[in-house]
Write a protein that holds these residues in place. Structure first.
Motif, PDB file in Angstrom:
ATOM      1  N   UNK A   9      -5.098  -2.012  -8.774  1.00  0.00           N
ATOM      2  CA  UNK A   9      -5.214  -0.633  -8.291  1.00  0.00           C
ATOM      3  C   UNK A   9      -5.135   0.349  -9.461  1.00  0.00           C
ATOM      4  N   UNK A  10      -5.813   1.485  -9.344  1.00  0.00           N
ATOM      5  CA  UNK A  10      -5.771   2.478 -10.423  1.00  0.00           C
ATOM      6  C   UNK A  10      -4.476   3.294 -10.372  1.00  0.00           C
ATOM      7  N   UNK A  61      -1.850  -9.812  -5.476  1.00  0.00           N
ATOM      8  CA  UNK A  61      -2.791  -9.424  -4.421  1.00  0.00           C
ATOM      9  C   UNK A  61      -2.658  -7.982  -3.943  1.00  0.00           C
ATOM     10  N   UNK A  62      -1.478  -7.590  -3.445  1.00  0.00           N
ATOM     11  CA  UNK A  62      -1.348  -6.248  -2.881  1.00  0.00           C
ATOM     12  C   UNK A  62      -0.039  -5.560  -3.262  1.00  0.00           C
ATOM     13  N   UNK A  63       0.693  -6.145  -4.202  1.00  0.00           N
ATOM     14  CA  UNK A  63       1.957  -5.541  -4.639  1.00  0.00           C
ATOM     15  C   UNK A  63       2.297  -5.998  -6.058  1.00  0.00           C
ATOM     16  N   UNK A  87       8.258  -4.384  -6.116  1.00  0.00           N
ATOM     17  CA  UNK A  87       8.456  -2.975  -6.428  1.00  0.00           C
ATOM     18  C   UNK A  87       7.752  -2.066  -5.435  1.00  0.00           C
ATOM     19  N   UNK A  88       8.369  -0.908  -5.195  1.00  0.00           N
ATOM     20  CA  UNK A  88       7.720   0.126  -4.400  1.00  0.00           C
ATOM     21  C   UNK A  88       7.753   1.429  -5.183  1.00  0.00           C
ATOM     22  N   UNK A  89       6.859   2.322  -4.831  1.00  0.00           N
ATOM     23  CA  UNK A  89       6.733   3.593  -5.520  1.00  0.00           C
ATOM     24  C   UNK A  89       8.101   4.282  -5.611  1.00  0.00           C
ATOM     25  N   UNK A  90       8.462   4.695  -6.831  1.00  0.00           N
ATOM     26  CA  UNK A  90       9.711   5.404  -7.046  1.00  0.00           C
ATOM     27  C   UNK A  90      10.871   4.538  -7.490  1.00  0.00           C
ATOM     28  N   UNK A  91      10.750   3.207  -7.426  1.00  0.00           N
ATOM     29  CA  UNK A  91      11.826   2.327  -7.893  1.00  0.00           C
ATOM     30  C   UNK A  91      12.109   2.603  -9.366  1.00  0.00           C
ATOM     31  N   UNK A  92      13.382   2.497  -9.757  1.00  0.00           N
ATOM     32  CA  UNK A  92      13.775   2.718 -11.143  1.00  0.00           C
ATOM     33  C   UNK A  92      14.251   1.399 -11.736  1.00  0.00           C
ATOM     34  N   UNK A  93      13.574   0.959 -12.799  1.00  0.00           N
ATOM     35  CA  UNK A  93      13.948  -0.252 -13.508  1.00  0.00           C
ATOM     36  C   UNK A  93      14.920   0.111 -14.616  1.00  0.00           C
ATOM     37  N   UNK A 102       8.809   3.239 -11.604  1.00  0.00           N
ATOM     38  CA  UNK A 102       7.566   2.619 -11.173  1.00  0.00           C
ATOM     39  C   UNK A 102       6.822   3.642 -10.311  1.00  0.00           C
ATOM     40  N   UNK A 103       5.591   3.970 -10.721  1.00  0.00           N
ATOM     41  CA  UNK A 103       4.812   4.983 -10.017  1.00  0.00           C
ATOM     42  C   UNK A 103       3.511   4.370  -9.513  1.00  0.00           C
ATOM     43  N   UNK A 104       3.376   4.329  -8.189  1.00  0.00           N
ATOM     44  CA  UNK A 104       2.142   3.892  -7.525  1.00  0.00           C
ATOM     45  C   UNK A 104       2.031   4.715  -6.253  1.00  0.00           C
ATOM     46  N   UNK A 105       1.491   5.906  -6.397  1.00  0.00           N
ATOM     47  CA  UNK A 105       1.474   6.868  -5.303  1.00  0.00           C
ATOM     48  C   UNK A 105       0.605   6.432  -4.132  1.00  0.00           C
ATOM     49  N   UNK A 106      -0.381   5.579  -4.373  1.00  0.00           N
ATOM     50  CA  UNK A 106      -1.286   5.136  -3.311  1.00  0.00           C
ATOM     51  C   UNK A 106      -0.813   3.847  -2.619  1.00  0.00           C
ATOM     52  N   UNK A 107       0.366   3.370  -2.969  1.00  0.00           N
ATOM     53  CA  UNK A 107       0.867   2.118  -2.410  1.00  0.00           C
ATOM     54  C   UNK A 107       1.112   2.256  -0.914  1.00  0.00           C
ATOM     55  N   UNK A 108       0.735   1.213  -0.186  1.00  0.00           N
ATOM     56  CA  UNK A 108       1.018   1.168   1.246  1.00  0.00           C
ATOM     57  C   UNK A 108       2.377   0.493   1.435  1.00  0.00           C
ATOM     58  N   UNK A 109       3.242   1.087   2.229  1.00  0.00           N
ATOM     59  CA  UNK A 109       4.604   0.590   2.437  1.00  0.00           C
ATOM     60  C   UNK A 109       4.619  -0.861   2.919  1.00  0.00           C
ATOM     61  N   UNK A 110       3.643  -1.256   3.721  1.00  0.00           N
ATOM     62  CA  UNK A 110       3.619  -2.608   4.287  1.00  0.00           C
ATOM     63  C   UNK A 110       3.441  -3.693   3.234  1.00  0.00           C
ATOM     64  N   UNK A 111       3.049  -3.336   2.016  1.00  0.00           N
ATOM     65  CA  UNK A 111       2.800  -4.362   1.003  1.00  0.00           C
ATOM     66  C   UNK A 111       4.078  -4.905   0.387  1.00  0.00           C
ATOM     67  N   UNK A 112       5.229  -4.277   0.613  1.00  0.00           N
ATOM     68  CA  UNK A 112       6.480  -4.710  -0.005  1.00  0.00           C
ATOM     69  C   UNK A 112       7.247  -5.578   0.982  1.00  0.00           C
ATOM     70  N   UNK A 113       7.533  -6.825   0.582  1.00  0.00           N
ATOM     71  CA  UNK A 113       8.279  -7.752   1.422  1.00  0.00           C
ATOM     72  C   UNK A 113       9.621  -8.038   0.769  1.00  0.00           C
ATOM     73  N   UNK A 114      10.712  -7.416   1.248  1.00  0.00           N
ATOM     74  CA  UNK A 114      12.015  -7.619   0.624  1.00  0.00           C
ATOM     75  C   UNK A 114      12.550  -9.042   0.753  1.00  0.00           C
ATOM     76  N   UNK A 115      11.983  -9.847   1.640  1.00  0.00           N
ATOM     77  CA  UNK A 115      12.441 -11.233   1.792  1.00  0.00           C
ATOM     78  C   UNK A 115      12.108 -12.070   0.561  1.00  0.00           C
ATOM     79  N   UNK A 116      11.185 -11.601  -0.289  1.00  0.00           N
ATOM     80  CA  UNK A 116      10.816 -12.328  -1.501  1.00  0.00           C
ATOM     81  C   UNK A 116      11.701 -11.971  -2.688  1.00  0.00           C
TER      82      UNK A 116
END
Length: 153
Positions: A9-10, A61-63, A87-93, A102-116
């Motif tokens: 993703x850009x 693939x998507x995250x 990672x999701x948009x706004x996370x701080x490493x 971490x900045x990915x403003x176009x990220x879809x929330x559904x792509x993050x699976x915390x179980x992983x």
């Protein structure tokens, strides 16, 4: 079997919010990007508390996932130690004494699976030691605690 070309993703980046490299921004342009102090790293930080090869950011693939590379001072996401974290948009490493957003403003929330996500063993309130990993005493102590590395034959 044909391998599909990975399309990243850009406009995905890490922005240094604090630390020696504050103000810098690093675009995530590769499927796997290594962060550390070593010249071979895709993203090089000057922080002496960051390991030579501290962690990797991997596009899956998507995250994006951050993976700690057995760093001395651990990899933190939002002040929690992780071995692996999606990672999701706004996370701080937190790498050493450096904080990167971490900045990915176009990220879809559904792509993050915390179980992983895989938590690290160190408590979140542990502080970065006063001695940088470049200090000979710290390296010697870390070497005593580390398992032997495999040798090329």
């Amino acid at each position: 079997m044909d391998q599909q070309e990975i399309v990243l993703p850009p406009d995905v980046r890490l922005v240094v919010e604090s630390g020696q490299d504050q103000g810098q921004s690093f675009e995530l342009t590769g499927k796997t990007m290594t962060i550390g102090r070593a010249p071979v790293c895709d993203i090089r930080l000057g922080d002496g508390y960051v390991s030579n090869k501290h962690c990797q950011i991997v596009f899956r693939r998507d995250h994006f996932t951050v993976i700690d590379l057995n760093s001395l001072n651990k990899t933190r996401v939002n002040d929690q130690v992780y071995i692996q974290k999606n990672l999701k948009n706004g996370d701080v490493l937190g790498l050493g004494k450096t904080k990167l957003r971490f900045v990915w403003e176009e990220q879809e929330e559904a792509t993050v699976n915390p179980e992983e996500d895989i938590l690290g063993a160190e408590p979140a309130d542990a502080e970065v030691p006063e001695t940088a990993p470049d200090d000979a005493e710290s390296r010697a102590a870390a070497a005593d605690d580390a398992a032997p590395e495999p040798q090329d034959e």
